[in-house]
Design a protein around this motif. Structure first.
Motif, PDB file in Angstrom:
ATOM      1  N   SER A 269     -39.185 -45.262 -48.143  1.00  0.00           N
ATOM      2  CA  SER A 269     -40.398 -44.544 -48.543  1.00  0.00           C
ATOM      3  C   SER A 269     -41.470 -45.477 -49.092  1.00  0.00           C
ATOM      4  CB  SER A 269     -40.065 -43.472 -49.575  1.00  0.00           C
ATOM      5  OG  SER A 269     -39.535 -44.046 -50.750  1.00  0.00           O
ATOM      6  N   LEU A 270     -41.071 -46.665 -49.566  1.00  0.00           N
ATOM      7  CA  LEU A 270     -42.047 -47.603 -50.121  1.00  0.00           C
ATOM      8  C   LEU A 270     -42.375 -48.757 -49.181  1.00  0.00           C
ATOM      9  CD1 LEU A 270     -40.838 -47.755 -53.845  1.00  0.00           C
ATOM     10  CD2 LEU A 270     -42.727 -46.444 -52.884  1.00  0.00           C
ATOM     11  N   THR A 271     -41.828 -48.708 -47.969  1.00  0.00           N
ATOM     12  CA  THR A 271     -42.186 -49.716 -46.960  1.00  0.00           C
ATOM     13  C   THR A 271     -43.323 -49.176 -46.105  1.00  0.00           C
ATOM     14  OG1 THR A 271     -39.936 -50.605 -46.866  1.00  0.00           O
ATOM     15  CG2 THR A 271     -41.371 -51.042 -44.973  1.00  0.00           C
ATOM     16  N   PRO A 272     -44.487 -49.800 -46.131  1.00  0.00           N
ATOM     17  CA  PRO A 272     -45.622 -49.283 -45.361  1.00  0.00           C
ATOM     18  C   PRO A 272     -45.271 -49.081 -43.884  1.00  0.00           C
ATOM     19  CG  PRO A 272     -46.360 -50.995 -46.859  1.00  0.00           C
ATOM     20  CD  PRO A 272     -44.858 -51.000 -46.922  1.00  0.00           C
ATOM     21  N   HIS A 273     -45.614 -47.916 -43.365  1.00  0.00           N
ATOM     22  CA  HIS A 273     -45.485 -47.553 -41.948  1.00  0.00           C
ATOM     23  C   HIS A 273     -44.018 -47.572 -41.469  1.00  0.00           C
ATOM     24  CE1 HIS A 273     -49.754 -48.054 -42.245  1.00  0.00           C
ATOM     25  NE2 HIS A 273     -49.668 -49.368 -42.354  1.00  0.00           N
ATOM     26  N   TRP A 274     -43.104 -47.295 -42.375  1.00  0.00           N
ATOM     27  CA  TRP A 274     -41.686 -47.301 -42.010  1.00  0.00           C
ATOM     28  C   TRP A 274     -41.399 -46.352 -40.851  1.00  0.00           C
ATOM     29  CZ3 TRP A 274     -37.191 -49.805 -42.837  1.00  0.00           C
ATOM     30  CH2 TRP A 274     -36.001 -49.139 -42.495  1.00  0.00           C
ATOM     31  N   PHE A 275     -41.950 -45.146 -40.890  1.00  0.00           N
ATOM     32  CA  PHE A 275     -41.614 -44.123 -39.905  1.00  0.00           C
ATOM     33  C   PHE A 275     -42.421 -44.236 -38.613  1.00  0.00           C
ATOM     34  CE2 PHE A 275     -40.565 -42.210 -44.053  1.00  0.00           C
ATOM     35  CZ  PHE A 275     -39.205 -42.042 -43.859  1.00  0.00           C
ATOM     36  N   THR A 276     -43.378 -45.119 -38.571  1.00  0.00           N
ATOM     37  CA  THR A 276     -44.196 -45.260 -37.364  1.00  0.00           C
ATOM     38  C   THR A 276     -44.068 -46.631 -36.717  1.00  0.00           C
ATOM     39  OG1 THR A 276     -46.096 -45.894 -38.754  1.00  0.00           O
ATOM     40  CG2 THR A 276     -45.899 -43.566 -38.141  1.00  0.00           C
ATOM     41  N   ALA A 277     -43.712 -47.662 -37.503  1.00  0.00           N
ATOM     42  CA  ALA A 277     -43.677 -49.019 -36.953  1.00  0.00           C
ATOM     43  C   ALA A 277     -42.287 -49.630 -36.932  1.00  0.00           C
ATOM     44  CB  ALA A 277     -44.622 -49.929 -37.743  1.00  0.00           C
ATOM     45  N   GLU A 278     -41.389 -49.147 -37.811  1.00  0.00           N
ATOM     46  CA  GLU A 278     -40.040 -49.712 -37.875  1.00  0.00           C
ATOM     47  C   GLU A 278     -39.105 -48.965 -36.929  1.00  0.00           C
ATOM     48  OE1 GLU A 278     -39.123 -52.337 -39.544  1.00  0.00           O
ATOM     49  OE2 GLU A 278     -41.020 -52.675 -40.630  1.00  0.00           O
ATOM     50  N   GLU A 279     -38.284 -49.697 -36.173  1.00  0.00           N
ATOM     51  CA  GLU A 279     -37.398 -49.069 -35.198  1.00  0.00           C
ATOM     52  C   GLU A 279     -36.443 -48.080 -35.855  1.00  0.00           C
ATOM     53  OE1 GLU A 279     -34.001 -50.370 -31.921  1.00  0.00           O
ATOM     54  OE2 GLU A 279     -35.485 -51.847 -32.589  1.00  0.00           O
ATOM     55  N   LYS A 280     -35.872 -48.455 -37.012  1.00  0.00           N
ATOM     56  CA  LYS A 280     -34.950 -47.544 -37.694  1.00  0.00           C
ATOM     57  C   LYS A 280     -35.666 -46.285 -38.163  1.00  0.00           C
ATOM     58  CE  LYS A 280     -31.490 -47.332 -41.379  1.00  0.00           C
ATOM     59  NZ  LYS A 280     -30.853 -48.056 -42.514  1.00  0.00           N
ATOM     60  N   GLY A 281     -36.902 -46.447 -38.655  1.00  0.00           N
ATOM     61  CA  GLY A 281     -37.674 -45.291 -39.088  1.00  0.00           C
ATOM     62  C   GLY A 281     -38.009 -44.362 -37.936  1.00  0.00           C
ATOM     63  N   GLN A 282     -38.353 -44.921 -36.790  1.00  0.00           N
ATOM     64  CA  GLN A 282     -38.649 -44.103 -35.615  1.00  0.00           C
ATOM     65  C   GLN A 282     -37.400 -43.342 -35.161  1.00  0.00           C
ATOM     66  OE1 GLN A 282     -40.168 -47.099 -32.968  1.00  0.00           O
ATOM     67  NE2 GLN A 282     -42.249 -46.965 -33.746  1.00  0.00           N
ATOM     68  N   ALA A 283     -36.231 -43.995 -35.274  1.00  0.00           N
ATOM     69  CA  ALA A 283     -34.977 -43.332 -34.907  1.00  0.00           C
ATOM     70  C   ALA A 283     -34.714 -42.150 -35.834  1.00  0.00           C
ATOM     71  CB  ALA A 283     -33.817 -44.323 -34.961  1.00  0.00           C
ATOM     72  N   GLN A 284     -35.034 -42.291 -37.122  1.00  0.00           N
ATOM     73  CA  GLN A 284     -34.860 -41.179 -38.062  1.00  0.00           C
ATOM     74  C   GLN A 284     -35.746 -40.001 -37.670  1.00  0.00           C
ATOM     75  OE1 GLN A 284     -35.600 -43.862 -41.502  1.00  0.00           O
ATOM     76  NE2 GLN A 284     -33.980 -42.712 -42.511  1.00  0.00           N
ATOM     77  N   VAL A 285     -36.982 -40.283 -37.302  1.00  0.00           N
ATOM     78  CA  VAL A 285     -37.900 -39.214 -36.902  1.00  0.00           C
ATOM     79  C   VAL A 285     -37.344 -38.477 -35.688  1.00  0.00           C
ATOM     80  CG1 VAL A 285     -40.196 -38.723 -35.982  1.00  0.00           C
ATOM     81  CG2 VAL A 285     -39.943 -40.317 -37.901  1.00  0.00           C
TER      82      VAL A 285
END
Length: 414
Positions: A269-285
């Motif tokens: 939650s404190l890593t900028p653009h985690w859910f849009t730029a990070e592969e692991k974050g995109q997998a969570q979405v």
């Protein structure tokens, strides 16, 4: 426009504006504190402006309120209502003082009580469920702690104007300044409101949704029947509130087994653009989108996870401040919700915590909300327009509701 409401956060703007929707008034909530009041749609009777001023400096909050109130006076708005937090958090004194100065009036009438949520005022002391507010959970609010229980003391932190505390059995006087009224029941608020109306003193008012709900009965604002919305079967809650009341609601919902629970640790939650730029974050979405496509009920929670590093400790490791945390988590949640909607997810969204709700609004570039219905006290169903479609959106102030509120909400939505 017959009534202007100024709220210092978005959930408060909605839970106050909805009181007038219930009475049949054409009501809009706008998210731009610099909105030109002269441009409001002529069909709108009640305009709510979210000033987002709870967390800014007192002087800046006061300047903002003065600017808006002066516009309202020039437009001859019949009634100006300064919505305050029911636990007295934020720049309450500075904002009420600024409203009174800019209005040209001699008095501002303030009823801080909200009896439906067990917020009462007696002998000038404000109580939360029978506990003086300065000794309640709001004393430990990480961003806006309330350290005094006497309303006049809280207001004096930001206003040098005279104040008068008026007991239930006393009549409203003609003393200049901020008039603070005791109230322990809705009947007390109604009685006081009728007295003010009879004396022609309903021009400059302040309070939370409790006073507003009574005011909606006194003002003849009916113009249209209530609107209904068709709601998708899937449900997604984004929880960013740190209030212990909301924490208990999430806990009970998760333990019921009726929700899929996804705690989001601070390193995400404190890593900028985690859910849009990070592969692991995109997998969570993608994972969340799959569950929602099957009509499931999901909770995304950014609060601290037991046994894991806290958000504040993680921020300290990174050299960040508490203010950085307050800013980044709403941004992250807004990006996550946008990513889900861009995948075609159809779900009823619920957001707790005004900062996270505003993070979503900014990410989606939404500047106006239309409240539809109050589902429970402080829990409001609205809609926003996204790409021409109506998106159902439920908001809740962090400190409101019973422990089983989310379970009650599922029953009501079904």
């Amino acid at each position: 426009m017959e009534l202007l409401i100024l709220a210092d956060d978005l959930t408060g703007a909605l839970d106050t504006g909805i009181q007038f929707v219930a009475a049949g008034a054409s009501t809009r909530v706008v998210l731009d504190p610099h909105y030109d009041l002269g441009q409001v749609d002529p069909d709108v009777q009640v305009l709510v402006v979210d000033t987002e001023s709870r967390h800014i400096a007192q002087e800046d909050a006061a300047d903002l309120i003065r600017h808006i109130v002066r516009q309202a006076v020039e437009l001859s708005v019949s009634c100006i209502y300064k919505k305050t937090d029911s636990a007295l958090r934020g720049n309450v004194g500075a904002e009420l003082g600024a409203a009174l100065e800019a209005s040209g009036a001699d008095q501002l009438h303030f009823i801080p009580a909200y009896p439906k949520t067990k917020r009462t005022t007696k002998n000038g002391i404000h109580y939360i469920d029978g506990i003086p507010v300065g000794k309640s959970v709001f004393r430990n609010d990480p961003f806006n702690p309330v350290l005094s229980s006497r309303v006049a003391n809280v207001l004096s932190e930001g206003s040098g104007l005279p104040m008068v505390s008026v007991k239930k059995e006393e009549q409203a006087g003609d003393f200049p300044g901020i008039q603070i009224y005791d109230a322990e029941t809705d009947a007390d608020i109604l009685k006081r409101s009728r007295e003010l109306q009879a004396k022609g003193k309903l021009f400059l008012l302040a309070g939370c949704a409790g006073f507003a709900s009574v005011l909606s009965e006194l003002m003849d604002l009916r113009s249209k029947p209530a609107e209904t919305l068709e709601l998708p079967g899937a449900f997604l809650m984004a929880c960013g509130s740190v209030n212990p009341i909301t924490r208990e609601q999430v806990k009970e919902a998760v333990e019921s087994g009726r929700f899929r629970y996804f705690p989001i640790p601070p390193e995400e939650s404190l890593t900028p653009h985690w859910f849009t730029a990070e592969e692991k974050g995109q997998a969570q979405v993608r994972e969340w989108a799959d569950y929602l496509a099957r009509g499931e009920k999901c909770i995304l929670d950014t609060n601290d996870i037991p046994g894991r590093i806290t958000a504040y400790a993680y921020a300290q490791q990174q050299g960040w401040t508490l203010e950085d945390v307050r800013h980044q988590i709403p941004v992250a949640m807004g990006e996550a919700l946008r990513a889900l909607l861009e995948k075609g997810v159809e779900a009823t969204l619920m957001v707790t915590g005004g900062d996270v709700l505003m993070g979503f609004m900014r990410e989606m570039e939404i500047c106006e909300i239309e409240p539809v219905q109050e589902l429970f006290t402080g829990t409001v169903l609205s809609y926003v327009r996204i790409n021409g479609k109506k998106q159902p959106l439920i908001s809740k102030s962090g400190g409101f509701g019973s422990p089983d509120l989310l379970l009650q909400l599922l029953e009501k939505l079904s």
